[in-house]
Design an enzyme around this catalytic site. Structure first.
Site, PDB file in Angstrom:
ATOM      1  N   ARG A   1      14.721  -9.134  -6.603  1.00 39.25           N
ATOM      2  CA  ARG A   1      15.392  -8.383  -5.538  1.00 39.25           C
ATOM      3  C   ARG A   1      15.366  -9.116  -4.200  1.00 39.25           C
ATOM      4  O   ARG A   1      16.294  -9.000  -3.390  1.00 39.25           O
ATOM      5  CB  ARG A   1      14.782  -6.974  -5.401  1.00 39.25           C
ATOM      6  CG  ARG A   1      13.262  -6.924  -5.229  1.00 39.25           C
ATOM      7  CD  ARG A   1      12.775  -5.519  -5.555  1.00 39.25           C
ATOM      8  NE  ARG A   1      11.358  -5.241  -5.328  1.00 39.25           N
ATOM      9  CZ  ARG A   1      10.379  -5.510  -6.176  1.00 39.25           C
ATOM     10  NH1 ARG A   1      10.635  -6.170  -7.300  1.00 39.25           N
ATOM     11  NH2 ARG A   1       9.131  -5.134  -5.912  1.00 39.25           N
TER      12      ARG A   1
ATOM     13  N   GLU B   1       5.388  -8.614  -4.013  1.00 38.11           N
ATOM     14  CA  GLU B   1       4.876  -7.285  -3.636  1.00 38.11           C
ATOM     15  C   GLU B   1       3.497  -7.036  -4.240  1.00 38.11           C
ATOM     16  O   GLU B   1       3.121  -7.648  -5.248  1.00 38.11           O
ATOM     17  CB  GLU B   1       5.881  -6.198  -4.084  1.00 38.11           C
ATOM     18  CG  GLU B   1       5.508  -4.756  -3.730  1.00 38.11           C
ATOM     19  CD  GLU B   1       5.213  -4.522  -2.236  1.00 38.11           C
ATOM     20  OE1 GLU B   1       4.449  -5.302  -1.643  1.00 38.11           O
ATOM     21  OE2 GLU B   1       5.716  -3.526  -1.685  1.00 38.11           O
TER      22      GLU B   1
ATOM     23  N   ARG C   1      12.650  -6.237   4.422  1.00 39.56           N
ATOM     24  CA  ARG C   1      12.509  -5.983   2.990  1.00 39.56           C
ATOM     25  C   ARG C   1      13.806  -6.421   2.324  1.00 39.56           C
ATOM     26  O   ARG C   1      14.855  -6.508   2.966  1.00 39.56           O
ATOM     27  CB  ARG C   1      12.259  -4.495   2.728  1.00 39.56           C
ATOM     28  CG  ARG C   1      10.864  -4.074   3.157  1.00 39.56           C
ATOM     29  CD  ARG C   1      10.686  -2.574   3.056  1.00 39.56           C
ATOM     30  NE  ARG C   1      10.689  -2.061   1.688  1.00 39.56           N
ATOM     31  CZ  ARG C   1      10.579  -0.767   1.379  1.00 39.56           C
ATOM     32  NH1 ARG C   1      10.487   0.135   2.343  1.00 39.56           N
ATOM     33  NH2 ARG C   1      10.587  -0.375   0.114  1.00 39.56           N
ATOM     34  N   HIS C   2      13.742  -6.676   1.039  1.00 42.50           N
ATOM     35  CA  HIS C   2      14.943  -6.947   0.246  1.00 42.50           C
ATOM     36  C   HIS C   2      15.900  -5.757   0.343  1.00 42.50           C
ATOM     37  O   HIS C   2      15.492  -4.649   0.732  1.00 42.50           O
ATOM     38  CB  HIS C   2      14.530  -7.132  -1.220  1.00 42.50           C
ATOM     39  CG  HIS C   2      13.661  -5.986  -1.692  1.00 42.50           C
ATOM     40  ND1 HIS C   2      14.186  -4.765  -2.067  1.00 42.50           N
ATOM     41  CD2 HIS C   2      12.317  -5.860  -1.751  1.00 42.50           C
ATOM     42  CE1 HIS C   2      13.197  -3.948  -2.374  1.00 42.50           C
ATOM     43  NE2 HIS C   2      12.040  -4.580  -2.177  1.00 42.50           N
TER      44      HIS C   2
ATOM     45  N   HIS D   1       8.626  -7.588   0.878  1.00 42.75           N
ATOM     46  CA  HIS D   1       8.420  -6.233   0.352  1.00 42.75           C
ATOM     47  C   HIS D   1       7.551  -5.415   1.305  1.00 42.75           C
ATOM     48  O   HIS D   1       6.864  -5.959   2.169  1.00 42.75           O
ATOM     49  CB  HIS D   1       7.735  -6.336  -1.009  1.00 42.75           C
ATOM     50  CG  HIS D   1       8.444  -7.264  -1.932  1.00 42.75           C
ATOM     51  ND1 HIS D   1       9.417  -6.855  -2.806  1.00 42.75           N
ATOM     52  CD2 HIS D   1       8.365  -8.610  -2.058  1.00 42.75           C
ATOM     53  CE1 HIS D   1       9.888  -7.901  -3.457  1.00 42.75           C
ATOM     54  NE2 HIS D   1       9.273  -8.979  -3.028  1.00 42.75           N
TER      55      HIS D   1
ATOM     56  N   ASN E   1      14.012   1.162  -6.474  1.00 38.98           N
ATOM     57  CA  ASN E   1      13.938   1.996  -5.255  1.00 38.98           C
ATOM     58  C   ASN E   1      14.754   3.265  -5.456  1.00 38.98           C
ATOM     59  O   ASN E   1      14.335   4.353  -5.037  1.00 38.98           O
ATOM     60  CB  ASN E   1      14.497   1.268  -4.022  1.00 38.98           C
ATOM     61  CG  ASN E   1      13.628   0.122  -3.534  1.00 38.98           C
ATOM     62  OD1 ASN E   1      14.130  -0.903  -3.068  1.00 38.98           O
ATOM     63  ND2 ASN E   1      12.316   0.283  -3.625  1.00 38.98           N
TER      64      ASN E   1
HETATM   65  O1  F6P Z   1       8.274   1.441  -3.341  1.00 41.62           O
HETATM   66  C1  F6P Z   1       8.510   0.133  -2.975  1.00 41.62           C
HETATM   67  C2  F6P Z   1       7.240  -0.693  -2.945  1.00 41.62           C
HETATM   68  O2  F6P Z   1       7.547  -1.973  -2.504  1.00 41.62           O
HETATM   69  C3  F6P Z   1       6.485  -0.769  -4.299  1.00 41.62           C
HETATM   70  O3  F6P Z   1       6.917  -1.783  -5.156  1.00 41.62           O
HETATM   71  C4  F6P Z   1       5.050  -0.926  -3.839  1.00 41.62           C
HETATM   72  O4  F6P Z   1       4.123  -0.606  -4.855  1.00 41.62           O
HETATM   73  C5  F6P Z   1       5.017  -0.005  -2.669  1.00 41.62           C
HETATM   74  O5  F6P Z   1       6.274  -0.092  -2.052  1.00 41.62           O
HETATM   75  C6  F6P Z   1       3.949  -0.324  -1.662  1.00 41.62           C
HETATM   76  O6  F6P Z   1       3.823   0.740  -0.738  1.00 41.62           O
HETATM   77  P1  F6P Z   1       2.559   1.735  -0.826  1.00 41.62           P
HETATM   78  O7  F6P Z   1       1.372   0.833  -0.626  1.00 41.62           O
HETATM   79  O8  F6P Z   1       2.763   2.671   0.319  1.00 41.62           O
HETATM   80  O9  F6P Z   1       2.503   2.373  -2.149  1.00 41.62           O
END
Ligand code: F6P
Length: 409
Positions: free
Chosen positions: A275, A295, A223-224, A361, A230
């Site tokens: 990022r 992402e 990940r970044h 991501h 975050n």
């Molecule tokens: O929180 C970081 C992130 O990369 C968000 O931008 C994204 O919506 C999420 O994680 C994805 O994870 P999950 O599917 O568990 O919500």
């Protein structure tokens, strides 16, 4: 069959080729790829049926086409495996892969007729290889460890297997145009010939097989570095790195320089988001941004925290907890959508012979990770892909090794 694509006819992929030409390897690779794309896919390996019915250790004469008892026993196990595949495809299976030599026109006609009577589309995938070094390598890499040669010394096993191949050569007839749709892989996987292939799935398979190779190289996922979003638990957005995130990028630079001192040795791919681009930028090497690596798009929830979503849109929050894989954010994406757009990334990862570092991501890396570990796609949504950790994957012919390297910030 798949909520993202057009409806497809169920498909029987029928492998063809002499022993030790990479049929089972290719069958498993197709199984993994199509399963990841959301098609219920299963390999039916006739060798396993033979071992179960007549025992693993039969002398090479069993495979002699002039040996009527051997031929009849092999025909029976072949039909048993075919019946099982047809039963499975008559239920909820989408793609069956019939893994056997299927080396005569007569046998292929039988298989094809049975499949077509069951309403299936049929595609022959023929593996040809005339390079004795590759065949020898395949024998040593896979056949010696097979139950067929348990407790048999190496020299006798190789010798027996070579004689087995000679029996098959006597009966082998390459697939011809009159037999319907086929895809032939030859020249150590470099040449693909296609005939009468038709439709979306056939097309995906041609593209996939064109890009497969046997060069072992690592794929590194990270990940970044931590972003400003975050830090405050907001999802999505396009924020830049936090101070810790910048420190991670510098630690990553040190790690990459140590493992890959030659810059041209490592390909670096990032998403198009700040990022990720910024993290890779700190490495001081060439990198390539891809929108396909962005992402998961959280649509109307972009920029919110999970707490805020729960409070402001409880129905959305519950719907996502119920089926995180298929849940699509309003005006955004689901995990299933993410996998569909990552298809090109997977093909490109398969094609590349250099090590690749992917800076992306959480959701996107879960999907890519599931592909390499052959994890059913619906199970990818809760995989642990922590920040500030490099996941070093080493895919092999029959599996994938992994090392996780957390980098201190
Ligand atoms: O929180 C970081 C992130 O990369 C968000 O931008 C994204 O919506 C999420 O994680 C994805 O994870 P999950 O599917 O568990 O919500």
């Amino acid at each position: 069959m798949h909520s993202n694509g057009p409806a497809h006819q169920k498909l029987a992929i029928v492998m063809v080729g002499l022993p030790a030409r990479g049929k089972s390897y290719t069958a498993r690779r197709i199984e993994r790829y199509l399963s990841w794309l959301g098609y219920k896919t299963r390999v039916f390996n006739v060798g396993q049926y033979r071992r179960a019915r007549v025992g693993a250790q039969v002398p090479h004469g069993f495979f002699d086409p002039h040996n009527p008892e051997g031929a009849e026993a092999r025909r029976l196990v072949a039909i048993e495996a075919l019946d099982d595949m047809l039963d499975w495809l008559g239920g909820n299976g989408h793609v069956g892969i019939y893994d056997a030599t299927n080396s005569s026109v007569e046998r292929r006609a039988l298989v094809r007729t049975r499949c077509e009577q069951a309403g299936l589309q049929v595609l022959f995938v023929e593996m040809q290889c005339d390079d004795p070094a590759i065949v020898e390598n395949n024998i040593r890499a896979t056949k010696l460890s097979s139950p067929d040669y348990e407790n048999v010394d190496e020299k006798s096993a190789v010798e027996d297997f070579r004689r087995r191949i000679e029996h098959y050569i006597l009966a082998y007839e390459p697939v011809s145009e009159s037999e319907g749709a086929y895809l032939r892989v030859s020249g150590a996987g470099r040449n693909i010939t296609v005939s009468q292939v038709d439709g979306y799935l056939h097309g995906r398979l041609v593209f996939f097989l064109m890009n497969l190779h046997l060069v072992d190289r690592p794929i590194l996922l990270t990940r970044h570095g931590e972003s400003m979003y975050n830090v405050v638990d907001r999802i999505g957005g396009d924020s830049d790195l936090s101070p810790d995130g910048q420190r991670y990028a510098r630690a990553l630079a040190g790690f990459v320089d140590e493992r890959f001192p030659d810059h041209s040795e490592l390909a670096i791919w990032t998403s198009s988001l700040r990022r990720a681009v910024h993290t890779a930028g700190i490495l001081g090497r060439r990198s390539m941004p891809w929108r396909a690596l962005d992402e998961i798009n959280a649509g109307i929830c972009d920029g919110m925290t999970y707490e805020q979503i729960k409070e402001a849109m409880p129905n959305e929050f519950t719907a996502r907890s119920r089926d995180k894989f298929r849940y699509r954010y309003p005006r955004g994406e689901s995990y299933e959508d993410v996998i569909a757009r990552l298809d090109t990334v997977i093909i490109e990862l398969e094609r590349t012979r250099r090590p690749v570092l992917v800076v992306a991501h959480q959701a996107v890396l879960r999907a890519i990770y599931a592909y390499f570990h052959n994890i059913p796609p619906e199970q990818c949504t809760r995989l642990q892909i922590p920040l500030h950790t490099v996941i070093h994957l080493q895919p092999h012919a029959y599996g994938c090794e992994e090392e996780r390297i957390p980098l201190a910030v």
